[in-house]
Motif scaffolding. Sequence first.
Motif, PDB file in Angstrom:
ATOM      1  N   ILE A 246       0.855  -1.278  -0.092  1.00 24.41           N
ATOM      2  CA  ILE A 246      -0.029   0.030   0.149  1.00 24.41           C
ATOM      3  C   ILE A 246       0.825   1.002  -0.067  1.00 24.41           C
ATOM      4  N   THR A 247       1.876   1.045   0.798  1.00 24.15           N
ATOM      5  CA  THR A 247       2.975   2.268   0.760  1.00 24.15           C
ATOM      6  C   THR A 247       3.574   2.528  -0.386  1.00 24.15           C
ATOM      7  N   VAL A 248       3.933   1.564  -1.325  1.00 24.16           N
ATOM      8  CA  VAL A 248       4.465   1.771  -2.545  1.00 24.16           C
ATOM      9  C   VAL A 248       3.636   2.111  -3.356  1.00 24.16           C
ATOM     10  N   VAL A 249       2.471   1.871  -3.562  1.00 28.72           N
ATOM     11  CA  VAL A 249       1.378   2.176  -4.568  1.00 28.72           C
ATOM     12  C   VAL A 249       0.942   3.525  -4.401  1.00 28.72           C
ATOM     13  N   THR A 250       0.934   4.106  -3.121  1.00 27.22           N
ATOM     14  CA  THR A 250       0.529   5.284  -2.735  1.00 27.22           C
ATOM     15  C   THR A 250       1.589   6.338  -3.315  1.00 27.22           C
ATOM     16  N   MET A 251       2.956   6.106  -3.022  1.00 26.38           N
ATOM     17  CA  MET A 251       3.857   6.918  -3.256  1.00 26.38           C
ATOM     18  C   MET A 251       4.082   6.923  -4.871  1.00 26.38           C
ATOM     19  N   PHE A 252       3.676   5.971  -5.322  1.00 28.22           N
ATOM     20  CA  PHE A 252       3.688   6.240  -7.039  1.00 28.22           C
ATOM     21  C   PHE A 252       2.380   6.608  -7.538  1.00 28.22           C
ATOM     22  N   ALA A 253       1.498   6.385  -6.982  1.00 31.44           N
ATOM     23  CA  ALA A 253       0.110   6.902  -7.688  1.00 31.44           C
ATOM     24  C   ALA A 253      -0.380   8.307  -7.251  1.00 31.44           C
ATOM     25  N   ILE A 254      -0.242   8.654  -6.286  1.00 28.58           N
ATOM     26  CA  ILE A 254      -0.592  10.358  -6.030  1.00 28.58           C
ATOM     27  C   ILE A 254       0.038  11.174  -7.177  1.00 28.58           C
ATOM     28  N   PRO A 255       1.640  11.316  -7.131  1.00 28.16           N
ATOM     29  CA  PRO A 255       2.063  12.109  -8.033  1.00 28.16           C
ATOM     30  C   PRO A 255       1.808  12.250  -9.233  1.00 28.16           C
ATOM     31  N   CYS A 256       1.462  10.571  -9.675  1.00 32.48           N
ATOM     32  CA  CYS A 256       1.227  10.420 -11.273  1.00 32.48           C
ATOM     33  C   CYS A 256      -0.147  10.907 -11.528  1.00 32.48           C
TER      34      CYS A 256
END
Length: 313
Positions: A246-256
């Motif tokens: 969840i942490t990895v996905v969040t870091m990638f998803a929000i900026p994209c």
Amino acid sequence: MQKVSQSTVTEFILLGFAPHTSISPLLSTFFLLFYLLILVSNSLLITFTRQDPGLHTPMYFFISVLTPLDMCYTTTTVPQMLVHMLSKKRATSFARCVAQMYIFLFFGVTGSWLFSIMSVTRYMAICHPLRYKVIMSYWVCPPHGGASARTYGVVGGRYYTFFTMHLPYCGPNEIDHYFCKVPAVLKLACADTSLNDLVDFITGFNVIVVPLSLVVIVYANIFATIMKTCSAQRQIKAFSTCGSHITVVTMFAIPCIIMYVSPGSDSLSNSGKKMALFYNIATTFLNPVIYSLRNKDVKKAFLKLMGQSRAPE
């Protein structure tokens, strides 16, 4: 593709972050060390997942696929950025700009779909443990899961690149970014880009928002199942297991999402460049740390590998 030949621009100038100053060598050294740490940390994680039989599971298989993808994702932009920081000329040819844009998008789109597939492996492991190995080994593991993610990467990257580079570019040719990023390049087109913006928004929604929405839906079902059927101790263990992904996905998803999908986003501002640095470089560095820091299986694989390397002594 006939419109590509109408472009009079043969090269683009990447402005990067700032003009050449006395701190450019220091800044380039910092990014070089950071890049080397990315290569070393991700290479170690690949070694652990490939060498240790205990990590030959669907989840670690996808981690072993995601890790080299992250390395290539960063390599698409960072080496060029380092060279431009130290050189007087920051030019890149039209063809190299097209290639960089497509390769960058390919790895980014492939990664977003891998995240959604990895969330399914979590769901099966927690909600259907008895059928986990049978279902996942047939439907998700190679060649199905990896091939489907790469297919979306090829298609998504191709559409993004085509609808950007088919426009005529007749000057100016200065891209206010450190790589050929779609919104930054579109600003230089000498044609109406309103339809192009709409197509990019729809494409971005399909290749970014849709897979990440699947992740949200899957984890909502996981948490609902955990809260209904598991004891308090198993709930804590399950939440801990899901936390890294969840942490990895969040870091990638929000900026994209902010950069590619949000209407009216100012991708050419300094904050936009810093955000691009975050999802292109920082997340790639943090991913192996997050996946291994609190992961007992990876720690055991590390100790086992170190023990084997010391055995001949």
